[in-house]
Structures are given as C-alpha cells and as structure tokens.
Design a protein around this motif. Structure first.
Motif, short mmCIF file in Angstrom:
data_model
loop_
_atom_site.label_atom_id
_atom_site.label_comp_id
_atom_site.label_asym_id
_atom_site.label_seq_id
_atom_site.Cartn_x
_atom_site.Cartn_y
_atom_site.Cartn_z
N ASN A 133 -6.79 -2.27 9.02
CA ASN A 133 -5.94 -2.50 10.20
C ASN A 133 -5.58 -3.98 10.33
OD1 ASN A 133 -6.77 0.26 11.27
ND2 ASN A 133 -8.72 -0.80 11.02
N ALA A 134 -4.60 -4.26 11.17
CA ALA A 134 -4.30 -5.65 11.50
C ALA A 134 -4.02 -5.77 12.98
CB ALA A 134 -3.11 -6.16 10.70
N ARG A 135 -4.55 -6.81 13.58
CA ARG A 135 -4.24 -7.15 14.97
C ARG A 135 -3.08 -8.14 14.98
NH1 ARG A 135 -5.60 -11.79 17.30
NH2 ARG A 135 -5.60 -11.97 19.57
N PHE A 158 -7.72 -10.03 11.83
CA PHE A 158 -7.67 -10.38 13.25
C PHE A 158 -6.59 -11.42 13.55
CE2 PHE A 158 -9.24 -12.00 17.34
CZ PHE A 158 -9.42 -10.80 18.01
N GLU A 194 1.01 -5.73 14.43
CA GLU A 194 -0.27 -5.03 14.63
C GLU A 194 -0.14 -3.63 14.06
OE1 GLU A 194 -2.49 -5.56 18.31
OE2 GLU A 194 -2.92 -3.41 18.44
N TYR A 195 -1.15 -3.15 13.36
CA TYR A 195 -1.11 -1.75 12.89
C TYR A 195 -2.48 -1.14 12.79
CZ TYR A 195 -1.33 -4.31 8.35
OH TYR A 195 -1.63 -5.18 7.34
N ASP A 196 -2.49 0.17 13.02
CA ASP A 196 -3.65 1.00 12.73
C ASP A 196 -3.41 1.54 11.32
OD1 ASP A 196 -5.31 3.17 12.31
OD2 ASP A 196 -5.24 3.84 14.40
#
Lengths: 247, 247
Positions: free
Chosen positions: B55-57, B241, B8-10
């Motif tokens: 971003n990625a969840r 997501f 996960e990243y912002d």
C-alpha cells in the motif's frame, strides 16, 4: 453449566448479531459452529445485539449446556475457531457460575467509532467514516464532556426502538487521536440505546462542523427530541470495544 | 511541463505498482485514467515501485505533458478521482520544475510495516501481520538501533534483485505502539532495496521471538549474507508512508 465466550468479529459481511431466518448473522454462524462442536443445539445470549456492519473487539456471550459436558478450553477454542469463518473468532472461553448472564449482569460497555478528517476518501481508511476537513476535532472534544453523567438519552434513540426508559449513565466520552488524521470517539456507559452511539457521533459531527456550538450537546440531551440530534451515521466504523462485568 | 502527483492506494487488489501486460497494476490504472483526462498518452514515473499487495499513503509520481497543457488543480483532481477505482486516490497534484524527478531526486522515504501480537488471527486486523504472543516487542525495539546509519544491506535484498550497490543510509528505525497490541515498524532511509523492509521485518521477528539476540542485527548486516537474515514477510501489511524531496 454456563460457558462464557469473548468474541471478535469484522461485521462488514453480516446482517448484525441477531440470528434471522435467511440472513447471514454473527449469532447464526456461532450457534451453528458451537452446536456442532459440543454435539448439542445451543443458544447464545450476547451482552447486546450489534447492528448490520458493526464490529466487535470483545463481544461477550454465554450459552448453557448439560452438566455432564466435559469442557476443555484449548480443545473447545481450537475446534470452534477451525470451523468459524475468518471474520469471526472466539478469543477466549471459560465456565462461569449460574449468576453470570452476558446480557443482564453487564456493568459497563465501551464503544469506539473510527473517523478520519480529509477532503477526499482515503483508500487506507475505507472502513472508517470520512469527515470533511472543515471539522474541528477540538469542538467535538469539548462537546464530549456534556455526555458524561446520568442522563435521559431519548434524543439519541432510533424512533423504531421499543424502549420506554432512556436513562443511561455515561462514565467516559472522549476523542482518541491515532495520528495521520485518524481518530476515534470512545464512549463508556452503563448501557446504550438502539443506534445511540451512531446518533451521538452524527451530533458530534454537527458540532465539529460548526452547525451548532459544543454546549448544544447539553441542550439536545435536555430537549429529549430525536429531531434536534444529528443523523445516524454508518455502522461499519463502529466497534464494540469491551464489555465489563465488574469482575 | 511536469506534473507531480501524491497518491494513496490500498494495494491488496493489485499486482504492484509497475504496469504489466494483462495484470491489474496501480501504474496501469493511473496512466489509463490520467491519459483520458488530459487527452494525451502519458507515462508515470514513481518514487519507486511497490510490490504486489503493498500500500501507499503518499506515493509520489510525475508525468510530462506538452507546455500548452492548461493545468487546473481542482479540475484535474476532481476528474481523475472521479474515474479512478475506490482503492486509488490522487491526493494532490501540482506543476513542478524540470529538475524535479519523482525517482531520482528522492531524499528520504518512510515505510511502515503493521503487525499485531496475538495467539490467534484477529478479524479486525486482517490486513496486518500476526506475530505470536511469545514475541518481545522490546527486543525488536532494541534491534532497531543497529539499522540506523550508513550500511551495506546486502543481507536484506531479494536474491533476484539486479542491484550491485547495497549501501543505503537509514535515518530512523523504530517500533510504534497503537494500543490493543497493534504496532508498526517504521523505517526512514535514503532508499530501499527490493524486499528490504519485508526482510528486515522478518529478521526483527526472529529477534523478537528469541531465535537470536538483538545485536544479531549488527552481525547479520556485517555478514552480508541473505541466508542469515529472516524470511521475507507478506507485502499486505506494508505501507509506503511518505517520500521526502527535501523541499
């Protein structure tokens, strides 16, 4: 002449609402910009202070200005928002009668406290409170019911509060589920004591992590002792969601 | 030996996924930290690149390492996450078979694009796209149905893309409503072209603001011309997501 403002802000870069010498505050920024725009030094009265880091979706404040002030809603909103920093916005402004007072005529206030359930910190939820995944949100939900009604909330007030009357009415208290393990504790009441929502949230976490049963919430309220409640959690995930004047 | 990571990243502080000389990238940070932890210079292969700001969840990536590497999940996650910056986290790691490839064995990917409807910028939604309040989310919803199925998405690819095959299958496309005028466009497909989600989102806004009718989405797909689609909107409100390998 009284002007009522509806204000949204991200409080993370501010030392709270209240103007303080040498500190960057929401009230300080707003009073400076509004005074410049209306060419008169004004004082803002909010529905209540918000602490350092706390946000608002719809804080309400009013100010007084001479009767000969020509109020133009679009011009006022345009100018004020042009000069305000990006993390504060005046969403609406209108003239109100003299009987309106942003602080003393409040009927209900709603706060939301955002939290997520995870074994690790999540970058996408950096502003929210992380609660370890051994928590039961259902137990927190069950505990919420004991908050509803008129109670003496002395157990949930910061010791440095100067208040002597701790009786408040809670109209609603529940857990909202936004999916992806993101939740909010939402509480609506006649008014809130200093740090009250943050201490209730800390107590809900104690209950959710099975350090005490859901009905301990009732015992903690009845006990009127700050020591039995949970810790005061961070202000950053807290949002003053709405203020209701019964209009 | 292959190790699969869920990340996960912002992305707001990064020049996208892909490692680039002199740029701060997600791949760059992860390869540096993982290599240090496993005492071997590794290369990460992701399900796909994400652009600057995206971003990625649950991005998925894999790396290869010598067969004698002793993989301990808790130790690995603990060390990697201790050394990673706060805006990147490895949520899980596991050993996978040689037939697994984070890029080439993807079955489905889901993206979410967050937007809010408001006359003015909202400090609490600063990361999301603002859409003016003359938009009709119902029209956007109606247009989503034309995306579902196998189509040639040439109209929705950045001109600089080197691809020649634009056929992709979209399994689902819809608008999620989170309340308080916050929405997300969620799309699940077999794969996505460069800037495809951002251009579809720009096209949905054209439709929502009545610059064309919902069924224009079908005509734009059939026309296979980038010029007829909407503009490429900002990457910051976009989240990868989930990635599905049909496991």
């Amino acid at each position: 002449m009284k002007i009522k403002l509806i204000i949204e802000y991200d409080g993370s870069q501010y030392s709270g609402w209240q103007a303080q010498e040498g500190q960057r505050t929401i009230q300080g920024e707003l009073e400076r910009v509004v005074s410049d725009v209306v060419h008169e030094k004004i004082t803002l009265y909010a529905s209540g202070r918000t602490d350092a880091g706390v946000n608002a979706r719809a804080q309400v404040a009013h100010f007084e200005i001479g009767e000969n002030f020509k109020f133009n809603r679009f011009q006022f909103l345009g100018s004020v928002n042009f000069f305000l920093p990006d993390d504060i916005i005046v969403k609406d402004a209108c003239v109100v009668g003299d009987d309106f007072d942003a602080r003393f005529t409040v009927k209900k206030k709603t706060y939301r406290y955002y939290f997520y359930v995870s074994r690790f910190e999540r970058p996408l939820f950096a502003k929210f409170l992380r609660v370890n995944d051994n928590v039961s949100v259902d137990l927190m939900r069950e505990a919420c019911q004991y908050l509803i009604g008129e109670h003496d909330f002395k157990s949930f007030v910061a010791r440095k509060s100067g208040k002597t009357n701790f009786v408040r009415t809670i109209y609603d208290a529940k857990i909202l589920d936004f999916g992806d393990d993101l939740f909010a504790f939402e509480i609506t009441g006649s008014g809130f004591l200093y740090n009250m929502v943050r201490i209730i949230m800390g107590t809900l976490i104690k209950i959710g992590t099975k350090k005490c049963a859901p009905n301990a919430m009732k015992e903690i309220i009845d006990g009127k002792s700050r020591a039995s409640a949970g810790k005061t959690v961070s202000g950053t995930p807290l949002v003053l969601f709405s203020v209701d004047y019964g209009e």
